[in-house]
Design a protein around this motif. Structure first.
Motif, short mmCIF file in Angstrom:
data_model
loop_
_atom_site.label_atom_id
_atom_site.label_comp_id
_atom_site.label_asym_id
_atom_site.label_seq_id
_atom_site.Cartn_x
_atom_site.Cartn_y
_atom_site.Cartn_z
N PHE A 1 30.03 -12.72 -51.09
CA PHE A 1 29.56 -12.27 -52.40
C PHE A 1 30.40 -11.09 -52.88
CE2 PHE A 1 26.95 -9.48 -55.04
CZ PHE A 1 26.62 -10.34 -56.07
N HIS A 2 30.62 -10.13 -51.98
CA HIS A 2 31.43 -8.96 -52.32
C HIS A 2 32.85 -9.37 -52.70
CE1 HIS A 2 34.07 -5.51 -51.36
NE2 HIS A 2 33.09 -4.82 -51.95
N ASP A 3 33.45 -10.24 -51.90
CA ASP A 3 34.81 -10.72 -52.20
C ASP A 3 34.84 -11.45 -53.54
OD1 ASP A 3 35.60 -9.67 -49.79
OD2 ASP A 3 35.78 -11.61 -48.76
N ASN A 4 33.85 -12.28 -53.81
CA ASN A 4 33.77 -13.03 -55.06
C ASN A 4 33.68 -12.07 -56.25
OD1 ASN A 4 33.67 -15.36 -56.62
ND2 ASN A 4 31.43 -15.44 -56.55
N GLU A 5 32.85 -11.06 -56.13
CA GLU A 5 32.72 -10.07 -57.21
C GLU A 5 34.05 -9.35 -57.44
OE1 GLU A 5 30.14 -9.31 -59.41
OE2 GLU A 5 29.48 -11.25 -58.62
N ALA A 6 34.74 -8.98 -56.37
CA ALA A 6 36.03 -8.30 -56.50
C ALA A 6 37.05 -9.22 -57.17
CB ALA A 6 36.52 -7.84 -55.13
N LEU A 7 37.06 -10.48 -56.80
CA LEU A 7 37.99 -11.43 -57.43
C LEU A 7 37.67 -11.63 -58.91
CD1 LEU A 7 38.27 -14.09 -54.59
CD2 LEU A 7 40.10 -12.57 -55.41
N ARG A 8 36.38 -11.70 -59.27
CA ARG A 8 36.00 -11.84 -60.67
C ARG A 8 36.46 -10.62 -61.48
NH1 ARG A 8 32.13 -15.90 -61.83
NH2 ARG A 8 31.27 -16.81 -59.94
N GLN A 9 36.26 -9.45 -60.91
CA GLN A 9 36.70 -8.24 -61.61
C GLN A 9 38.21 -8.23 -61.79
OE1 GLN A 9 35.09 -4.91 -59.45
NE2 GLN A 9 32.97 -5.38 -60.03
N GLN A 10 38.93 -8.62 -60.74
CA GLN A 10 40.39 -8.67 -60.83
C GLN A 10 40.84 -9.70 -61.87
OE1 GLN A 10 42.52 -6.62 -59.10
NE2 GLN A 10 44.14 -7.49 -60.37
N LEU A 11 40.19 -10.85 -61.88
CA LEU A 11 40.52 -11.88 -62.85
C LEU A 11 40.27 -11.39 -64.28
CD1 LEU A 11 41.39 -14.82 -63.40
CD2 LEU A 11 38.98 -15.46 -63.19
N ASN A 12 39.16 -10.74 -64.52
CA ASN A 12 38.84 -10.21 -65.85
C ASN A 12 39.85 -9.14 -66.26
OD1 ASN A 12 36.65 -11.87 -66.23
ND2 ASN A 12 35.18 -10.38 -65.41
N LYS A 13 40.23 -8.31 -65.35
CA LYS A 13 41.22 -7.25 -65.62
C LYS A 13 42.57 -7.88 -65.95
CE LYS A 13 43.67 -3.65 -63.20
NZ LYS A 13 43.88 -3.06 -61.90
N ASP A 14 43.00 -8.83 -65.12
CA ASP A 14 44.30 -9.47 -65.32
C ASP A 14 44.32 -10.30 -66.62
OD1 ASP A 14 45.14 -8.33 -62.98
OD2 ASP A 14 45.02 -10.18 -61.79
N THR A 15 43.26 -10.98 -66.89
CA THR A 15 43.18 -11.83 -68.08
C THR A 15 43.25 -11.00 -69.35
OG1 THR A 15 41.86 -13.42 -66.87
CG2 THR A 15 41.81 -13.59 -69.24
N ALA A 16 42.59 -9.87 -69.35
CA ALA A 16 42.53 -9.04 -70.55
C ALA A 16 43.89 -8.40 -70.86
CB ALA A 16 41.48 -7.95 -70.36
N SER A 17 44.71 -8.17 -69.88
CA SER A 17 45.94 -7.43 -70.13
C SER A 17 47.21 -8.28 -70.12
CB SER A 17 46.09 -6.30 -69.11
OG SER A 17 46.16 -6.85 -67.82
N THR A 18 47.23 -9.45 -69.54
CA THR A 18 48.49 -10.16 -69.40
C THR A 18 48.46 -11.61 -69.84
OG1 THR A 18 47.96 -10.73 -67.13
CG2 THR A 18 49.21 -8.73 -67.47
N VAL A 19 47.49 -12.01 -70.59
CA VAL A 19 47.43 -13.41 -71.00
C VAL A 19 48.43 -13.64 -72.13
CG1 VAL A 19 46.02 -15.21 -72.03
CG2 VAL A 19 45.07 -13.72 -70.28
N THR A 20 49.27 -14.63 -71.95
CA THR A 20 50.25 -15.02 -72.95
C THR A 20 49.97 -16.47 -73.32
OG1 THR A 20 51.85 -13.59 -71.88
CG2 THR A 20 52.72 -15.21 -73.44
N PRO A 21 49.86 -16.76 -74.61
CA PRO A 21 49.59 -18.15 -74.98
C PRO A 21 50.75 -19.06 -74.57
CG PRO A 21 49.48 -16.68 -76.88
CD PRO A 21 49.92 -15.87 -75.72
N ILE A 22 50.46 -20.23 -74.22
CA ILE A 22 51.48 -21.19 -73.79
C ILE A 22 51.78 -22.11 -74.97
CG2 ILE A 22 51.99 -23.09 -72.22
CD1 ILE A 22 50.06 -21.80 -70.25
N ARG A 23 53.07 -22.25 -75.25
CA ARG A 23 53.48 -23.18 -76.30
C ARG A 23 54.03 -24.41 -75.63
NH1 ARG A 23 57.04 -19.97 -80.56
NH2 ARG A 23 58.50 -20.26 -78.88
#
Length: 113
Positions: A83-105
């Motif tokens: 559960f702890h690992d899952n929460e850490a991964l979700r937080q990391q995913l949310n952080k990464d998604t918010a700052s580095t998402v580039t649309p794909i053409r």
């Protein structure tokens, strides 16, 4: 044969205790009988065997419960860690998604209008 005690022996023989105590041959026979058959009556022996069996079964079930409790504690620890690992991964995913998402053409030939 009288049950268990010398008191029963002299009462069943309808003699005094003093008379019984002077009957050395009978007392020797009594002692030999007890040595060969034990002091317990057949009913008491059956009861004692049942108690011994129940004690064995209780010991086995107690050991099984202890083993299952230990497994449950281990599972609880593993689930909490996951559960702890899952929460850490979700937080990391949310952080990464918010700052580095580039649309794909899509690449490929463009169609002309």
């Amino acid at each position: 044969m009288p049950q268990r005690t010398k008191e029963n022996l002299y009462k069943e023989a309808q003699v005094s205790r003093a008379t019984m105590n002077r009957a050395h041959a009978i007392l020797a026979e009594w002692d030999a009988h007890l040595a060969a058959h034990g002091k317990a009556t057949p009913g008491e022996a059956k009861r004692d065997a049942a108690i011994a069996d129940l004690k064995k079964r209780l010991t086995k079930k107690t050991q099984e419960c202890t083993l299952l409790e230990n497994k449950l504690k281990a599972a609880h620890t593993a689930i909490a860690a996951l559960f702890h690992d899952n929460e850490a991964l979700r937080q990391q995913l949310n952080k990464d998604t918010a700052s580095t998402v580039t649309p794909i053409r899509l690449r490929g030939p463009r169609q002309r209008p």
